[in-house]
Design a protein around this motif. Structure first.
Motif, PDB file in Angstrom:
ATOM      1  N   GLU A  67       0.936  -1.407  -0.029  1.00 10.87           N
ATOM      2  CA  GLU A  67      -0.041   0.070  -0.133  1.00 10.87           C
ATOM      3  C   GLU A  67       0.771   1.318  -0.030  1.00 10.87           C
ATOM      4  O   GLU A  67       0.634   2.237  -0.757  1.00 10.87           O
ATOM      5  N   LEU A  68       2.003   1.186   0.959  1.00 12.75           N
ATOM      6  CA  LEU A  68       2.866   2.228   1.009  1.00 12.75           C
ATOM      7  C   LEU A  68       3.519   2.591  -0.395  1.00 12.75           C
ATOM      8  O   LEU A  68       3.860   3.718  -0.802  1.00 12.75           O
ATOM      9  N   LEU A  69       4.098   1.416  -0.997  1.00 14.47           N
ATOM     10  CA  LEU A  69       4.941   1.673  -2.113  1.00 14.47           C
ATOM     11  C   LEU A  69       4.153   2.056  -3.172  1.00 14.47           C
ATOM     12  O   LEU A  69       4.636   2.849  -4.381  1.00 14.47           O
ATOM     13  N   TYR A  70       2.845   1.550  -3.312  1.00 11.36           N
ATOM     14  CA  TYR A  70       1.994   2.052  -4.345  1.00 11.36           C
ATOM     15  C   TYR A  70       1.985   3.572  -4.307  1.00 11.36           C
ATOM     16  O   TYR A  70       1.975   4.148  -5.269  1.00 11.36           O
ATOM     17  N   ALA A  71       1.414   3.974  -3.228  1.00 11.14           N
ATOM     18  CA  ALA A  71       1.501   5.593  -2.966  1.00 11.14           C
ATOM     19  C   ALA A  71       2.479   6.358  -3.255  1.00 11.14           C
ATOM     20  O   ALA A  71       2.328   7.169  -4.023  1.00 11.14           O
ATOM     21  N   GLY A  72       3.877   5.877  -2.962  1.00  6.15           N
ATOM     22  CA  GLY A  72       5.086   6.221  -3.455  1.00  6.15           C
ATOM     23  C   GLY A  72       5.059   6.432  -5.132  1.00  6.15           C
ATOM     24  O   GLY A  72       5.592   7.495  -5.655  1.00  6.15           O
ATOM     25  N   ILE A  73       4.671   5.165  -5.589  1.00  6.39           N
ATOM     26  CA  ILE A  73       4.884   5.185  -7.154  1.00  6.39           C
ATOM     27  C   ILE A  73       3.955   6.150  -7.646  1.00  6.39           C
ATOM     28  O   ILE A  73       4.158   7.136  -8.515  1.00  6.39           O
ATOM     29  N   VAL A  74       2.834   6.299  -7.238  1.00  4.92           N
ATOM     30  CA  VAL A  74       1.643   7.167  -7.608  1.00  4.92           C
ATOM     31  C   VAL A  74       2.087   8.645  -7.530  1.00  4.92           C
ATOM     32  O   VAL A  74       1.858   9.667  -8.429  1.00  4.92           O
ATOM     33  N   GLY A  75       2.470   9.055  -6.288  1.00  6.29           N
ATOM     34  CA  GLY A  75       3.079  10.310  -5.923  1.00  6.29           C
ATOM     35  C   GLY A  75       3.990  10.808  -6.879  1.00  6.29           C
ATOM     36  O   GLY A  75       4.104  11.863  -7.527  1.00  6.29           O
ATOM     37  N   ASP A  76       5.317  10.166  -7.137  1.00  4.62           N
ATOM     38  CA  ASP A  76       6.381  10.535  -7.860  1.00  4.62           C
ATOM     39  C   ASP A  76       6.097  10.420  -9.390  1.00  4.62           C
ATOM     40  O   ASP A  76       7.059  10.930 -10.123  1.00  4.62           O
ATOM     41  N   THR A  77       5.011   9.597  -9.818  1.00  2.84           N
ATOM     42  CA  THR A  77       4.946   9.705 -11.202  1.00  2.84           C
ATOM     43  C   THR A  77       3.555  10.766 -11.522  1.00  2.84           C
ATOM     44  O   THR A  77       3.261  10.605 -12.846  1.00  2.84           O
ATOM     45  N   GLY A  78       3.112  11.355 -10.936  1.00  5.62           N
ATOM     46  CA  GLY A  78       1.776  12.032 -11.068  1.00  5.62           C
ATOM     47  C   GLY A  78       0.818  11.123 -11.569  1.00  5.62           C
ATOM     48  O   GLY A  78       0.132  11.545 -12.454  1.00  5.62           O
ATOM     49  N   ARG A  79       0.685  10.045 -10.912  1.00  9.39           N
ATOM     50  CA  ARG A  79      -0.292   8.973 -11.442  1.00  9.39           C
ATOM     51  C   ARG A  79       0.123   8.534 -12.818  1.00  9.39           C
ATOM     52  O   ARG A  79      -0.714   8.412 -13.713  1.00  9.39           O
ATOM     53  N   PHE A  80       1.093   8.010 -12.906  1.00 10.37           N
ATOM     54  CA  PHE A  80       1.690   7.132 -14.125  1.00 10.37           C
ATOM     55  C   PHE A  80       1.842   8.209 -15.319  1.00 10.37           C
ATOM     56  O   PHE A  80       1.652   7.647 -16.637  1.00 10.37           O
ATOM     57  N   LEU A  81       2.125   9.514 -15.267  1.00 12.17           N
ATOM     58  CA  LEU A  81       2.096  10.293 -16.076  1.00 12.17           C
ATOM     59  C   LEU A  81       3.466  10.960 -16.769  1.00 12.17           C
ATOM     60  O   LEU A  81       3.526  11.368 -17.733  1.00 12.17           O
ATOM     61  N   TYR A  82       4.290  10.843 -16.071  1.00  8.47           N
ATOM     62  CA  TYR A  82       5.716  11.533 -16.160  1.00  8.47           C
ATOM     63  C   TYR A  82       6.464  10.557 -17.080  1.00  8.47           C
ATOM     64  O   TYR A  82       6.130   9.461 -17.252  1.00  8.47           O
ATOM     65  N   ASP A  83       7.529  11.075 -17.794  1.00  2.00           N
ATOM     66  CA  ASP A  83       8.306  10.364 -18.601  1.00  2.00           C
ATOM     67  C   ASP A  83       9.325   9.127 -18.094  1.00  2.00           C
ATOM     68  O   ASP A  83       9.905   8.437 -18.759  1.00  2.00           O
ATOM     69  N   SER A  84       9.590   9.280 -16.585  1.00  2.00           N
ATOM     70  CA  SER A  84      10.196   8.419 -15.912  1.00  2.00           C
ATOM     71  C   SER A  84       9.552   6.949 -15.894  1.00  2.00           C
ATOM     72  O   SER A  84      10.053   6.090 -15.287  1.00  2.00           O
ATOM     73  N   VAL A  85       8.245   7.018 -16.446  1.00  2.00           N
ATOM     74  CA  VAL A  85       7.359   5.706 -16.206  1.00  2.00           C
ATOM     75  C   VAL A  85       7.837   4.940 -17.486  1.00  2.00           C
ATOM     76  O   VAL A  85       7.873   5.253 -18.442  1.00  2.00           O
ATOM     77  N   ASP A  86       8.195   3.827 -17.052  1.00  2.00           N
ATOM     78  CA  ASP A  86       8.480   2.535 -18.188  1.00  2.00           C
ATOM     79  C   ASP A  86       7.641   1.334 -17.822  1.00  2.00           C
ATOM     80  O   ASP A  86       6.988   1.144 -16.954  1.00  2.00           O
ATOM     81  N   ALA A  87       8.218   0.286 -18.545  1.00  2.00           N
ATOM     82  CA  ALA A  87       7.682  -0.819 -18.669  1.00  2.00           C
ATOM     83  C   ALA A  87       7.783  -1.524 -17.147  1.00  2.00           C
ATOM     84  O   ALA A  87       7.062  -2.191 -16.471  1.00  2.00           O
ATOM     85  N   ASN A  88       8.870  -1.392 -16.554  1.00  2.00           N
ATOM     86  CA  ASN A  88       9.122  -1.610 -14.873  1.00  2.00           C
ATOM     87  C   ASN A  88       8.140  -1.164 -14.017  1.00  2.00           C
ATOM     88  O   ASN A  88       7.787  -1.825 -13.049  1.00  2.00           O
ATOM     89  N   THR A  89       7.830   0.246 -14.280  1.00  2.00           N
ATOM     90  CA  THR A  89       7.094   0.693 -13.404  1.00  2.00           C
ATOM     91  C   THR A  89       5.513   0.035 -13.567  1.00  2.00           C
ATOM     92  O   THR A  89       4.847  -0.063 -12.445  1.00  2.00           O
TER      93      THR A  89
END
Ligand code: AMP
Length: 319
Positions: free
Chosen positions: A153-175
């Protein structure tokens, strides 16, 4: 999934060999800093019930809902302790400078490596978030370091937070792959997404004001002033004002934007974002740094503010 096998084992063996582990992260924490810190705590506690894991650093009120706590520990706790610093590029920004007292220090981070520190470093600046790296750590270690719903739950919140809900260019297949694993672990992704996305009415009202008063020049450089007076008027504190930052990027005409947050000592915290043009080298010239497209800096007075805006404008002129 990775050819980085040694680093996972190295980190795991250190975790295995210490009874006390203290987790630090950066000042002004965001959901990724807290998600990685709290997520790793829950993972270690679930996989090694006999170990004591502390999380230190101040927690802003608006992120208390994540449930990460500040452990009340003293100097003595650091004796024979393993310290893991998460999501923090440089030592000056580590929340709670006692991190240095740890017997061994591990750095895990996804910012450009401007300040190498620690006995073991795992830094990958192309990764979406430090939380994603912690999910990967668990994945690579398999049964030795199993994911739990509480950690997920916490790790998912972290990913959502830093990617602006999977919006930014740092998002890739691993994400997406690791986010999928977290959903499989039982995370209510809709609930977490909503909790991170929604804002109190007072912040929405401030957003309305900001949208009508944002300054945008012909090159697409925008800035907003969050003065003390304005924050008082809307009863919004500096931490809560972080929700305003991504909103400016929704404006089509904007390419780079700066939010100036007035500090009590008369200086300005600058939160700088960009859609495509790299900005962190400019932030570094003004006591800051960060990612290519998301940086922070500090300016002392109005003339430095102008100089910062001029440097950013220059980037757009030379595009
Ligand atoms: P913020 O605007 O505070 O959300 O910061 C955006 C990014 O820039 C984050 O990755 C921060 O870690 C980084 N950052 C912010 N302020 C500074 C600073 N003064 N020095 C170095 N990095 C910073």
């Amino acid at each position: 999934m990775s050819n980085n096998t040694n680093i996972y084992r190295q980190i795991f063996e250190l975790i295995q060999s210490y009874n006390t582990i203290i987790l630090h992260r950066h000042i002004h924490p965001d959901p990724d800093a807290l998600g990685a810190q709290g997520g790793l705590q829950r993972l270690i506690e679930a996989n090694f019930p006999d170990k004591v894991v502390y999380t230190v650093g101040q927690i802003p009120e608006n992120l208390e809902f994540l449930g990460v706590k500040t452990s009340d520990i003293r100097f003595g706790h650091y004796q024979q302790a393993l310290v893991i610093v998460l999501d923090t590029a440089n030592q000056a920004r580590i929340d709670d400078q006692r991190y240095n007292l740890g017997e061994k220090i591990i750095k895990i981070d996804h910012h450009p490596a401007t300040d190498p520190y620690g006995d073991v470093q795992w830094v990958e600046d192309h990764r979406s978030s430090t939380s994603e790296m912690i999910v990967q750590l668990s994945h690579e270690l398999g049964n030795d370091f199993k994911m739990t719903k509480e950690a997920a739950e916490l790790l998912y919140a972290g990913i959502v937070g830093d990617t602006g809900r999977f919006l930014y260019d740092s998002v890739d297949a691993n994400t997406f792959y690791y986010a999928g694993q977290l959903q499989e672990a039982g995370v209510n992704t809709a609930l977490i997404g909503r909790n991170l996305d929604q804002m109190p009415l007072k912040v929405a009202q401030l957003a309305g004001y900001v949208y009508s008063h944002v300054n945008i020049n012909e090159n697409g450089l925008a800035y907003v002033d969050l003065t003390n007076q304005l924050l008082r008027k809307f009863n919004v504190d500096s931490d809560e004002s972080s929700m305003i930052v991504p909103l400016i990027g929704k404006i089509e005409e904007v390419k780079i934007w700066v939010i100036f947050v007035a500090q009590a000592d008369g200086t300005f915290r600058c939160r700088i974002r960009s859609k495509e043009v790299t900005i962190n080298h400019v932030a570094e010239q003004y006591r800051g740094g960060g990612h290519h497209l998301a940086s922070g800096a500090k300016v002392h007075d109005l003339s430095e503010r102008e100089a910062l805006l001029e440097s950013l404008n220059h980037l757009l002129e030379n595009e």
